[in-house]
Structures are given as C-alpha cells and as structure tokens.
Design an enzyme around this catalytic site. Structure first.
Site, mmCIF file in Angstrom:
data_model
loop_
_atom_site.group_PDB
_atom_site.id
_atom_site.type_symbol
_atom_site.label_atom_id
_atom_site.label_comp_id
_atom_site.label_asym_id
_atom_site.label_seq_id
_atom_site.Cartn_x
_atom_site.Cartn_y
_atom_site.Cartn_z
ATOM 1 N N GLU A 1 135.043 69.690 56.844
ATOM 2 C CA GLU A 1 135.432 68.631 57.743
ATOM 3 C C GLU A 1 134.853 67.305 56.964
ATOM 4 O OE1 GLU A 1 134.777 67.026 62.340
ATOM 5 O OE2 GLU A 1 133.400 68.671 61.769
ATOM 6 N N LYS B 1 142.333 66.080 64.730
ATOM 7 C CA LYS B 1 141.345 66.832 65.815
ATOM 8 C C LYS B 1 141.642 66.247 67.150
ATOM 9 C CE LYS B 1 136.305 67.537 66.150
ATOM 10 N NZ LYS B 1 135.010 67.144 65.658
ATOM 11 N N CYS C 1 136.237 72.087 63.802
ATOM 12 C CA CYS C 1 134.634 72.022 64.224
ATOM 13 C C CYS C 1 134.740 72.416 65.906
ATOM 14 C CB CYS C 1 134.079 70.719 64.057
ATOM 15 S SG CYS C 1 132.379 70.912 63.771
#
Length: 275
Positions: free
Chosen positions: A57, A126, A160
């Site tokens: 990431e 995200k 994540c």
C-alpha cells in the site's frame, strides 16, 4: 481485443506469485520509485519467473498524510505508465499495491491492476478509511467494490483496513472472485490481527488471499511485513519475515473449486435470514 480474447482462453492451473515486501520512505516518491524499480526487476529475474507481482500500500508516498495533496500524482499517471510498461515488457501481471493519486481535487488511495500485456484492467480506491490514522481527514473514500479478470480468473481487491470488513470479501466472492489481493501498511502491535483476519477471509470465502505488507519504521510506526499467501483451506502457503524481501510461492488455482465443492458454503447460505 484479440489479446483480451487470448487471455480469457488460457485458464492456467498454477500461478507463481511474488510479493514485494519493502521499506517505504515517508514522503519521498523519488526514493520509493527507485527502490521499487530495483525490487521489481529482481522479482522478474528469478529462476522461476512469476506470473504475478503484488506491491504494498502507498508505496510511492507512504502515510505522509499532511503532505499528501502535494505528493499525490495527478491521476496516478506516472506510476501507472511505468507499471504498465514493466508488465508488458516482462509479460507479468502486476497488482500495483496502491498509490496516492489526485483526481478532481481529491486524493485517493488507489490500487491499479495491469495484465501481462500492460493493459490496465481495473483500479480500486480504498472504500474504508482508517479514522484512527485520520485517513478520513486527508483522503477521499472510494465508492465501489472491484473485481477483475487475469488469465480468465476473477479476483477482488482490498487495501489494508478493508480486511476488517467481512462484507467486502464476501461480496467479492459472491461475484465469483477466487482470489483476493490485499495491499497494506499494517503496523505493530497488531500482527495477530493481520494473520487472523487474512486467514478468516480465506476460510469463510474459500478463496486464495494474497497480501503484501510493507516493512520498516516510518512516522514513529514499526511495520512488520509478514506478507502472506493463504489457500482456500486457510493454510499458509508462504509468509515473509519482518525484513525487506520478495516472498514467492506457486498456487494451485484449481483448489478453489475443489474446496467449494467439498464444503458447499455458498449453496447453504440463507441470506433472507441475515438482515
């Protein structure tokens, strides 16, 4: 169009996976790009060449959130073009971890996906922002879940914090995804959460979970690596340590269908009772 048709017909039984687990210099895209170039070339030159490479990431900037508006690439163009050229030159699928990109004045944490022909087949921003790190103050959340095809195989994307939301992985599995790719910057002391959540997402959805985490110290946080490849039974196929390394393994892509036939979780769902 001809390339895409040929790609869809391939349907391989095995893939060789490489996870680029590396340090990231906070707020220094130039250093990070140079490091990633070296590591990608190293991964591609392995004796057993990978079919797919996954990056961590925000490898281009790290979590330099207070500067992210200045550091983010306009529409991620520079990193996208470079990753696409690498994928085409090496004939390797590249899941570009995630990059900070700016679009319409907003900064997104976005995972670009390139097939082995260098074509961008998907981009996932995200959707779950980690408020404990004030991501919501500096980043714009994505608005859609994303699946994509590589070699005719359907996969899903997560970044994540997303792995704490089982609904996301399940929705991707219900669309037919057989693999979940995760890019992360997951720090100590939550190693047990990382390992447990990844295994749970694999077991409950009977899919491969392939996760690349960064390592090193940045902004007062220590990141532990432990990039992982987990099979549909929840068994760990490969796991990194805490240092910078390239984690590799071969996976049997037929195993997903075998596990789903053996324990028919999806056929036994009763979604009408879950609301």
């Amino acid at each position: 169009m001809k390339q895409a048709t040929n790609q869809a017909k391939r349907l391989p039984d095995r893939w060789r996976i490489a996870l680029v687990q590396c340090e990231i210099d906070l707020g220094n895209p130039g250093n990070n790009r140079a490091r990633m170039e070296r590591l990608l070339e190293r991964a591609a030159s392995a004796a057993e060449k990978p079919d797919l490479i996954l990056l961590p990431e925000l490898w281009n900037t790290g979590y330099a959130l207070t500067e992210i508006g200045e550091l983010a690439e306009p529409e991620g163009r520079e990193s996208r073009e470079w990753l696409a050229a690498f994928a085409q030159r090496q004939g390797i699928h590249v899941i570009g971890g995630s990059i900070a990109e700016i679009r319409s004045g907003q900064v997104y944490n976005t995972m670009p996906v390139f097939n082995r022909y260098g074509e961008e087949v998907a981009a996932y921003s995200k959707i779950h922002l980690f408020r404990l790190m004030e991501e919501d103050q500096f980043l714009q959340a994505g608005e859609r879940c994303v699946t994509f095809e590589l070699d005719g195989l359907l996969a899903g994307a997560a970044i994540c914090y997303d792995i704490r939301f089982p609904e996301l992985a399940r929705s991707l599995a219900l669309r037919g995804a057989k693999l979940l790719f995760v890019a992360a910057e997951w720090p100590h002391p939550r190693l047990n959460h990382w390992r447990t959540l990844l295994a749970a997402r694999a077991i409950e959805n009977q899919m491969y979970v392939i996760a690349c985490n960064r390592t090193g110290i940045s902004g007062g946080e220590a990141f532990f690596g432990h990039s992982m490849i987990i099979d549909p039974w929840g068994d760990i196929v490969a796991e990194g340590g805490e240092a910078e390394e390239i984690v590799t393994a071969s996976i049997d892509l037929t195993q997903v269908d075998q596990v789903r036939r053996r324990i028919p979780v999806f056929a036994d769902r009763r979604p009408q009772l879950y609301e």
